[in-house]
Enzyme design. Structure first.
Site, PDB file in Angstrom:
ATOM      1  N   HIS A  95      -7.572  -6.463   6.889  1.00 12.90           N
ATOM      2  CA  HIS A  95      -7.356  -5.439   7.936  1.00 12.90           C
ATOM      3  C   HIS A  95      -7.591  -6.011   9.332  1.00 12.90           C
ATOM      4  O   HIS A  95      -8.680  -6.442   9.676  1.00 12.90           O
ATOM      5  CB  HIS A  95      -8.190  -4.170   7.747  1.00 12.90           C
ATOM      6  CG  HIS A  95      -7.531  -2.994   8.435  1.00 12.90           C
ATOM      7  ND1 HIS A  95      -6.717  -2.095   7.784  1.00 12.90           N
ATOM      8  CD2 HIS A  95      -7.544  -2.611   9.736  1.00 12.90           C
ATOM      9  CE1 HIS A  95      -6.274  -1.199   8.660  1.00 12.90           C
ATOM     10  NE2 HIS A  95      -6.748  -1.494   9.846  1.00 12.90           N
ATOM     11  N   GLU A 100      -2.454  -1.664  -3.346  1.00 10.61           N
ATOM     12  CA  GLU A 100      -3.580  -0.956  -2.763  1.00 10.61           C
ATOM     13  C   GLU A 100      -3.315   0.535  -2.776  1.00 10.61           C
ATOM     14  O   GLU A 100      -2.162   0.982  -2.727  1.00 10.61           O
ATOM     15  CB  GLU A 100      -3.777  -1.391  -1.308  1.00 10.61           C
ATOM     16  CG  GLU A 100      -4.061  -2.862  -1.141  1.00 10.61           C
ATOM     17  CD  GLU A 100      -4.298  -3.216   0.308  1.00 10.61           C
ATOM     18  OE1 GLU A 100      -3.681  -2.594   1.189  1.00 10.61           O
ATOM     19  OE2 GLU A 100      -5.116  -4.118   0.546  1.00 10.61           O
ATOM     20  N   HIS A 116       0.865  -1.186   0.000  1.00 13.60           N
ATOM     21  CA  HIS A 116       0.000   0.000   0.000  1.00 13.60           C
ATOM     22  C   HIS A 116       0.904   1.240   0.000  1.00 13.60           C
ATOM     23  O   HIS A 116       1.192   1.802   1.046  1.00 13.60           O
ATOM     24  CB  HIS A 116      -0.892  -0.018   1.241  1.00 13.60           C
ATOM     25  CG  HIS A 116      -1.995   0.989   1.188  1.00 13.60           C
ATOM     26  ND1 HIS A 116      -3.229   0.773   1.743  1.00 13.60           N
ATOM     27  CD2 HIS A 116      -2.051   2.222   0.650  1.00 13.60           C
ATOM     28  CE1 HIS A 116      -4.004   1.838   1.563  1.00 13.60           C
ATOM     29  NE2 HIS A 116      -3.302   2.730   0.884  1.00 13.60           N
TER      30      HIS A 116
HETATM   31  C1  LIG Z   1      -6.442  -1.406   3.090  1.00 12.72           C
HETATM   32  C2  LIG Z   1      -6.012  -1.982   4.369  1.00 12.72           C
HETATM   33  O1  LIG Z   1      -6.791  -2.252   5.239  1.00 12.72           O
HETATM   34  C3  LIG Z   1      -4.605  -2.247   4.559  1.00 12.72           C
HETATM   35  O2  LIG Z   1      -4.185  -2.991   3.501  1.00 12.72           O
HETATM   36  C4  LIG Z   1      -3.733  -1.046   4.561  1.00 12.72           C
HETATM   37  O3  LIG Z   1      -2.642  -1.295   3.725  1.00 12.72           O
HETATM   38  C5  LIG Z   1      -3.186  -0.785   5.908  1.00 12.72           C
HETATM   39  O4  LIG Z   1      -2.340   0.321   5.774  1.00 12.72           O
HETATM   40  P1  LIG Z   1      -1.190   0.578   6.856  1.00 12.72           P
HETATM   41  O5  LIG Z   1      -0.256  -0.628   6.782  1.00 12.72           O
HETATM   42  O6  LIG Z   1      -0.572   1.855   6.394  1.00 12.72           O
HETATM   43  O7  LIG Z   1      -1.880   0.638   8.180  1.00 12.72           O
HETATM   44  N1  LIG Z   2      -5.913  -5.145   2.842  1.00  8.14           N
HETATM   45  C1  LIG Z   2      -5.469  -5.489   4.181  1.00  8.14           C
HETATM   46  C2  LIG Z   2      -3.971  -5.578   4.194  1.00  8.14           C
HETATM   47  O1  LIG Z   2      -3.354  -5.611   3.143  1.00  8.14           O
HETATM   48  C3  LIG Z   2      -3.254  -5.648   5.463  1.00  8.14           C
HETATM   49  O2  LIG Z   2      -3.980  -5.089   6.536  1.00  8.14           O
HETATM   50  P1  LIG Z   2      -3.350  -5.329   8.000  1.00  8.14           P
HETATM   51  O3  LIG Z   2      -3.220  -6.827   8.181  1.00  8.14           O
HETATM   52  O4  LIG Z   2      -1.995  -4.659   8.012  1.00  8.14           O
HETATM   53  O5  LIG Z   2      -4.326  -4.725   8.945  1.00  8.14           O
END
Ligand SMILES: CC(=O)[C@@H](O)[C@H](O)COP(=O)(O)O
Ligand SMILES: NCC(=O)COP(=O)(O)O
Length: 253
Positions: free
Chosen positions: A203, A82, A50
């Site tokens: 998440h 993402e 992301h």
């Molecule tokens: C979209 C989502 O829920 C996660 O993939 C996101 O990448 C979390 O981002 P952070 O790692 O910056 O918290």
């Molecule tokens: N889309 C969720 C992700 O890639 C990771 O979320 P998290 O496990 O770091 O909360």
């Protein structure tokens, strides 16, 4: 056994937090590419990143490095990028054409992702960007709260999948509300499948909550897990952690 029950859920490891630690010094360690190689060698089926606009963790060079690694050494592995398509995500989509782009409605300064898209409000502005990504051969997944009534609109706007935002489920674990909250995810996934959408989830998923989630919510194509995964890997290592999460998925089959 239903078709949904036959779906094998893929583990996509989100490497944001490896990059976060790396960025605290100018030493290049821990290596994001090295983490990907260790997790993939242990059986992970995907890599998620992301690259937020403020580059707090995953940076543009990480995205291109991982894209090159997967194309060269791991052609069967899914790359999921993402981001917010109205910020910097589409630049990565156009340049790298990942297997999947997950559209997330985060603001540039948001501490983490904490909500999904809204329909019908977001439909008109999302539609052309979804069409552009798909025309490039990129599967599009929309990050969504578990709202069954929105799933038909997600399909109508052209998305291939939804990613169910699972923080609400994770937070409900062990509380009297857990069953009712999980029922919302079951209903949302059923509505998504009925609309012809694939279902991803992510998440705050962890070794504690992943198996019960997948036992209840059938037909999940992919779980993307980062924060808890990297926390576990600090203790257990990437390979053992990958195997643990794959076992959590297998236990739900
Ligand atoms: C979209 C989502 O829920 C996660 O993939 C996101 O990448 C979390 O981002 P952070 O790692 O910056 O918290
Ligand atoms: N889309 C969720 C992700 O890639 C990771 O979320 P998290 O496990 O770091 O909360």
């Amino acid at each position: 056994m239903s078709n949904l029950d036959r779906t094998i859920t893929s583990l996509s490891v989100n490497l944001n937090k490896v990059a976060l630690v790396r960025n605290t010094r100018h030493l290049g360690i821990p290596s994001v590419v090295g983490a990907a190689q260790a997790c993939l060698a242990a059986g992970a089926q995907g890599i998620t990143v992301h690259p937020r606009p403020d580059a707090r963790h995953i940076r543009a060079h990480d995205v291109s490095d991982l894209s090159q690694l997967l194309a060269r050494d791991w052609p069967a592995i899914e790359f999921n990028i993402e981001g917010n398509p109205f910020h910097n995500l589409m630049d990565f989509v156009r340049e790298l054409k990942p297997h999947q782009a997950t559209f997330v409605p985060d603001s540039e300064t948001q501490s983490t992702s904490d909500h999904g898209w809204s329909f019908p409000e977001d439909a008109d502005r999302l539609r052309p960007l979804i069409a552009e990504a798909k025309a490039l051969g990129v599967r599009v997944s929309l990050f969504m709260d578990p709202i069954p009534e929105m799933m038909a609109a997600v399909k109508a706007v052209g998305a291939d999948r939804v990613e169910l935002y699972t923080e609400g489920y994770a937070a409900s674990r062990g509380t009297p509300q857990e069953d009712a909250v999980l029922a919302r995810y079951v209903a949302a996934a059923q509505a998504a499948h009925a609309a012809g959408l694939g279902v991803n989830a992510g998440h705050d998923l962890s070794r504690d909550n992943l198996t019960p989630f997948l036992r209840a919510v059938r037909g999940v194509h992919e779980v993307s897990i980062g924060h808890a995964f990297v926390a576990d890997a600090l203790e257990l290592g990437y390979a053992a952690t990958t195997r643990d999460y794959l076992r959590c998925i297998a236990d739900a089959a």
